[in-house]
Design a protein around this motif. Sequence first.
Motif, PDB file in Angstrom:
ATOM      1  N   PRO A 193     -62.334 -58.375   4.891  1.00  0.00           N
ATOM      2  CA  PRO A 193     -62.354 -56.929   4.709  1.00  0.00           C
ATOM      3  C   PRO A 193     -61.476 -55.811   5.261  1.00  0.00           C
ATOM      4  O   PRO A 193     -61.181 -54.870   5.015  1.00  0.00           O
ATOM      5  CB  PRO A 193     -63.986 -56.577   4.845  1.00  0.00           C
ATOM      6  N   ASP A 194     -61.333 -56.188   6.830  1.00  0.00           N
ATOM      7  CA  ASP A 194     -60.634 -55.020   7.497  1.00  0.00           C
ATOM      8  C   ASP A 194     -59.015 -55.435   7.614  1.00  0.00           C
ATOM      9  O   ASP A 194     -58.545 -54.765   8.286  1.00  0.00           O
ATOM     10  CB  ASP A 194     -61.342 -55.296   8.948  1.00  0.00           C
ATOM     11  N   LYS A 195     -58.828 -56.291   6.457  1.00  0.00           N
ATOM     12  CA  LYS A 195     -57.339 -56.837   6.725  1.00  0.00           C
ATOM     13  C   LYS A 195     -56.492 -55.452   6.277  1.00  0.00           C
ATOM     14  O   LYS A 195     -55.308 -55.413   6.977  1.00  0.00           O
ATOM     15  CB  LYS A 195     -57.316 -57.828   5.848  1.00  0.00           C
ATOM     16  N   LYS A 196     -56.634 -54.756   5.260  1.00  0.00           N
ATOM     17  CA  LYS A 196     -55.712 -53.855   4.820  1.00  0.00           C
ATOM     18  C   LYS A 196     -55.322 -52.692   6.022  1.00  0.00           C
ATOM     19  O   LYS A 196     -54.321 -52.592   6.056  1.00  0.00           O
ATOM     20  CB  LYS A 196     -56.374 -52.840   3.822  1.00  0.00           C
ATOM     21  N   ASN A 197     -56.425 -52.289   6.744  1.00  0.00           N
ATOM     22  CA  ASN A 197     -56.198 -51.384   7.714  1.00  0.00           C
ATOM     23  C   ASN A 197     -55.130 -52.364   8.754  1.00  0.00           C
ATOM     24  O   ASN A 197     -54.117 -51.429   9.123  1.00  0.00           O
ATOM     25  CB  ASN A 197     -57.606 -51.296   8.440  1.00  0.00           C
ATOM     26  N   ILE A 198     -55.431 -53.230   9.263  1.00  0.00           N
ATOM     27  CA  ILE A 198     -54.528 -53.991  10.211  1.00  0.00           C
ATOM     28  C   ILE A 198     -53.010 -53.948   9.635  1.00  0.00           C
ATOM     29  O   ILE A 198     -52.226 -54.134  10.242  1.00  0.00           O
ATOM     30  CB  ILE A 198     -55.195 -55.332  10.580  1.00  0.00           C
ATOM     31  N   PHE A 199     -53.168 -54.530   8.390  1.00  0.00           N
ATOM     32  CA  PHE A 199     -51.987 -54.690   7.697  1.00  0.00           C
ATOM     33  C   PHE A 199     -51.079 -53.602   7.716  1.00  0.00           C
ATOM     34  O   PHE A 199     -49.978 -53.559   8.032  1.00  0.00           O
ATOM     35  CB  PHE A 199     -52.033 -55.220   6.329  1.00  0.00           C
ATOM     36  N   PHE A 200     -51.860 -52.433   7.323  1.00  0.00           N
ATOM     37  CA  PHE A 200     -51.105 -51.037   7.445  1.00  0.00           C
ATOM     38  C   PHE A 200     -50.481 -50.680   8.810  1.00  0.00           C
ATOM     39  O   PHE A 200     -49.187 -50.511   9.090  1.00  0.00           O
ATOM     40  CB  PHE A 200     -52.131 -50.122   6.891  1.00  0.00           C
ATOM     41  N   LYS A 201     -51.193 -50.912   9.812  1.00  0.00           N
ATOM     42  CA  LYS A 201     -50.841 -50.852  11.013  1.00  0.00           C
ATOM     43  C   LYS A 201     -49.424 -51.841  11.503  1.00  0.00           C
ATOM     44  O   LYS A 201     -48.623 -51.371  12.038  1.00  0.00           O
ATOM     45  CB  LYS A 201     -51.992 -50.971  11.954  1.00  0.00           C
ATOM     46  N   SER A 202     -49.545 -52.938  10.815  1.00  0.00           N
ATOM     47  CA  SER A 202     -48.514 -53.774  11.385  1.00  0.00           C
ATOM     48  C   SER A 202     -47.199 -53.262  10.509  1.00  0.00           C
ATOM     49  O   SER A 202     -45.955 -53.510  11.177  1.00  0.00           O
ATOM     50  CB  SER A 202     -49.020 -55.056  11.142  1.00  0.00           C
ATOM     51  N   VAL A 203     -47.405 -52.809   9.425  1.00  0.00           N
ATOM     52  CA  VAL A 203     -46.210 -52.286   8.797  1.00  0.00           C
ATOM     53  C   VAL A 203     -45.468 -51.090   9.552  1.00  0.00           C
ATOM     54  O   VAL A 203     -44.289 -51.031   9.570  1.00  0.00           O
ATOM     55  CB  VAL A 203     -46.563 -51.920   7.307  1.00  0.00           C
ATOM     56  N   VAL A 204     -46.620 -50.100   9.865  1.00  0.00           N
ATOM     57  CA  VAL A 204     -46.037 -48.918  10.895  1.00  0.00           C
ATOM     58  C   VAL A 204     -45.329 -49.570  11.886  1.00  0.00           C
ATOM     59  O   VAL A 204     -44.145 -49.051  12.292  1.00  0.00           O
ATOM     60  CB  VAL A 204     -47.199 -48.060  11.166  1.00  0.00           C
ATOM     61  N   GLY A 205     -45.794 -50.667  12.727  1.00  0.00           N
ATOM     62  CA  GLY A 205     -45.421 -51.251  13.939  1.00  0.00           C
ATOM     63  C   GLY A 205     -43.673 -51.667  13.506  1.00  0.00           C
ATOM     64  O   GLY A 205     -42.882 -51.289  14.424  1.00  0.00           O
ATOM     65  N   PHE A 206     -44.000 -52.397  12.393  1.00  0.00           N
ATOM     66  CA  PHE A 206     -42.674 -52.784  12.049  1.00  0.00           C
ATOM     67  C   PHE A 206     -41.550 -51.823  11.940  1.00  0.00           C
ATOM     68  O   PHE A 206     -40.352 -51.785  12.351  1.00  0.00           O
ATOM     69  CB  PHE A 206     -42.758 -53.789  10.570  1.00  0.00           C
ATOM     70  N   LEU A 207     -41.916 -50.842  10.959  1.00  0.00           N
ATOM     71  CA  LEU A 207     -40.932 -49.943  10.831  1.00  0.00           C
ATOM     72  C   LEU A 207     -40.593 -49.176  12.178  1.00  0.00           C
ATOM     73  O   LEU A 207     -39.157 -48.874  12.457  1.00  0.00           O
ATOM     74  CB  LEU A 207     -41.538 -48.802   9.988  1.00  0.00           C
ATOM     75  N   ARG A 208     -41.348 -48.895  13.154  1.00  0.00           N
ATOM     76  CA  ARG A 208     -41.076 -48.520  14.402  1.00  0.00           C
ATOM     77  C   ARG A 208     -40.111 -49.153  15.294  1.00  0.00           C
ATOM     78  O   ARG A 208     -39.188 -48.781  15.842  1.00  0.00           O
ATOM     79  CB  ARG A 208     -42.432 -48.075  15.298  1.00  0.00           C
ATOM     80  N   LYS A 209     -40.316 -50.634  14.966  1.00  0.00           N
ATOM     81  CA  LYS A 209     -39.498 -51.384  15.932  1.00  0.00           C
ATOM     82  C   LYS A 209     -38.195 -51.437  15.293  1.00  0.00           C
ATOM     83  O   LYS A 209     -37.169 -51.659  15.987  1.00  0.00           O
ATOM     84  CB  LYS A 209     -40.139 -52.777  15.732  1.00  0.00           C
ATOM     85  N   ASN A 210     -38.012 -51.261  13.926  1.00  0.00           N
ATOM     86  CA  ASN A 210     -36.783 -51.482  13.346  1.00  0.00           C
ATOM     87  C   ASN A 210     -36.020 -50.238  12.910  1.00  0.00           C
ATOM     88  O   ASN A 210     -35.359 -50.190  11.830  1.00  0.00           O
ATOM     89  CB  ASN A 210     -36.780 -52.478  12.065  1.00  0.00           C
TER      90      ASN A 210
END
Lengths: 382, 294, 280
Positions: free
Chosen positions: A15-32
């Motif tokens: 159930p909590d996956k979406k949120n974490i996924f969203f965070k990881s996308v943001v992290g990915f954008l920030r890194k790149n």
Amino acid sequence: MNEKNININGEITPPDKKNIFFKSVVGFLRKNWIGFTLLAALFAIIFILEQVLSSSSMLFVVLKKGAIYALVAVSMNLLNGFTGLFSLGQAGFMLIGAYTYAIFTIPAEARTAVYQYFDGGIINFTVPVPIALIMAGLAAALFAYLVGLPVLRLKSDYLAIATLGFAEIIRAFFQWDKLGPVTNGSNLLRRFPVFSSTLYPFIVSGICIAIIVLLINSSYGRAFKAIRDDEVAAEAMGINLARHKQLSFTVSSFFAGVGGALLAMYQTTVQAAAFKSAMTYEILLIVVIGGIGSVTGSCLSSFLFIASSEWWLRFLDSETYIGSFKLPLLASGFRKVVFSIIIMVVVLFYSRGIMGTNEISVDALLRFFRKLFRKDSKGEAA
Amino acid sequence: MEFLNTNLPYILAGISVGGQYALIAIGYTMVYGILRLINFAHGDIFMVAGFAMVYLSASLPLYISIPMTIIITVVLGFAVERMAYRPLRTAPRMSIMISAIGVSYLLQNCAWYITSGLAKQYPTIPWISESISIGTATTKIVTVITPVLTLVLVIALVILIKYTKIGMAMRAMAKDFETSRLMGVKINSVISFTFIIGSFLAAIGSLLYFTNYATVTPIAGAMPGLKAFVAAVFGGIGSIPGAVIGAFIIGICENVIKMFGWTTFSDAFTFALLIIILVAKPTGLFGEKSTDKV
Amino acid sequence: MMENILHTEKITMQFGGVVALYNLTIDVNKGEIVALIGPNGAGKTTAFNCITGVYEPTNGSVSFCGETIVSNHPQGRMKKLYLGEEDKEKLRVIRPTPDKITKLGIARTFQNIRLFKSLTVFENVLVAKHMRAKQNVLTATLRLNWREEKRAREESLALLEEQGLLQYKDDLASSLPYGLQRRLEISRALATEPKLLLLDEPAAGMNPQETQELAEFIVKIKNKYDLTVLMIEHHMDLVMQISDRIYVLDFGKLIAHGTPGEVQKNQRVIDAYLGVADDA
């Protein structure tokens, strides 16, 4: 043997996956962010150039065709470079993609004119362009799946010749007049929607290549590379050879199909006779020049290849006089001779191509410039 | 009888073209047997032989131009091996195959440049271009000559491979490349010799083939080349009798297909045959199975 | 009562008219270290290949944890050529591909090291984690499998650390020194989470000291991962030191079997080895 626990099941979504996924996308954008900025800048430049330069400029021809060939070359590289399957069927899958796209997008009112020998054809509906592009890929992928079942068991050069053979069979099949109501026989297909902006092939190819890169860098990509390096060991590591080869072949063909559809849009007409094995060879040479196993290499070399063959070496094809002195050798066809000599030189002396198996990445570029800078400053100090 | 009368020309043409494919196929099969390389350029060497004849016969009498054509073809085959394949001897197999594709591309483009892409009329070689009637069919003498000549050349080749020292070296290399090298076989000269024989036969094949088809184009070698390769695979690559039998089967099938009016599929059929044989019996009719050691 | 983990029933492997392995029946019990020895060409690696599905045995069956995983009887051309013992009842044909056997829990290493040369040390181990991850190509491409991926990475790193390979993590596998390549190959096999580990000449090319280290290493991983080990080895010191039982093959046939002490005294074993100048 229990088949059940061998199957790879889809992941069950917590159930909590979406949120974490969203965070990881943001992290990915920030890194790149540097990469994305560069990409945005590239698109902006193309957009501005389109406003400034005349649309018939050779630059746009090169950019459009280069982007399309880049996609097809990367898709071939996925197969040849990353999975080690030497397949020469790319032109056939492009043909399927191009035809699927054209057949389903010719507007109803144009069908009578296009299918003039076949009473307007039997397909009388059209689908939107993006869906047609995906259908083009799916059609090619479906066919690849069926071809792959028998063919992928073959080893290296047998595989090459069998896929080449399949491409030839496809070509004959699409020209068969019995299939005319669908394929228009050996006549041209035309009047389907095309693109005018250079950004269009860039965006479509860009998305497709990004997906391929994601695949290559995933767990599956590693499995592909393992198969390339050593099939026996890969199998011993629990990698199902048949399934993974099939997967790579199907995915590669999907993108070749999309590439074919884009090529159809670029050319504004489609004819099966054009998708000869020579086309596959050209793409293979692009892959080789770029470096087998390098995505950025394939992209770079597509643009170089198209630019040299369509633009930079054009002058070799026209007879040139300096005063009254006629330059020797320059005549129609000389361009291709020079071109093939260059290719042979690359193949023989730089067999790793431009990039080898390396990739151009933002990090690598930064490192390169830093190194350059450091060298300079050292030089000054001394 | 009625059936035979109407279809005899197709069957004759099939046998004839089969013989021509056989002469090309031997080049493929020998090179593959030794180097494990599909020499994609072989079909184009065959095409160059066609053009050489066109240009030479324009100014020279036939008794000079025919030997000259053969010599040029042989030199070309030798040179291709020397320049494009030998430097890659230790490279991965894929590199050599790519090099072969590159050579094929180069030869086609050169031919296009020289001829401006126009089809050239092949010179008429007296006697073999003359017509002859067999039963109800009228055909050129070349149709009848081809299978005979092919068989004679193949028998000569088989004898050469069986009973001469260089033939033994070739067989040894086909069996085990590295060990032959260690046993003192001069691999480079044997490989060169293989290419020379292959090109020689391709040159003869081109004389017969183009006499039949009358025109040469820069891509004229591609299809016969591929088909000859298919023939070689069909018969079991590495096996000379296999390649010859495969070539005859393919030549005849192709023309039988045309007889039924499916000309569009005559090329496709060849490949369908290839895929069926590869899937059903990957070693071909007469090939030997090889297993990888784990 | 010891629990049987691997049992081969009369495996015969015939290549054309050559019998590489004749009626081999061996048993390996849980927790044991069993060695398979014999002169070169005795059929030891062939036995491994039959067990792991690389070859289909001509006749015979293999069972793992009580379940039959490989079984075959002479078919086609082999019916006529077959030189093995005539079997009254025809065995059911089970011919899995090697990956399925690995998935069941048998991992192996190779005589001539087979690492993925263009991948890094870390990636070599990660590849072995691929099969057990719950993912499909879509979730993997879109990184929806990030949990699995993260777990695989963590486990692989832990494994590398434990094997002392962590510092080479980002080096190409082919750039490692020979001894470490062997160790990496074993680590990679461990990453598939096996119950039974097959080692094909793990000490080949090692000096006595390295061999000694390897012996300790094998015992260590066996205990740590609750493994059973079947190994082919020519270094007799290693074999005698760590194995619980030994099977001796010669010309494809089992000639002796027993504890190290028993085998050393066996006259047939001595004869078989005397024909060979050296033990390697």
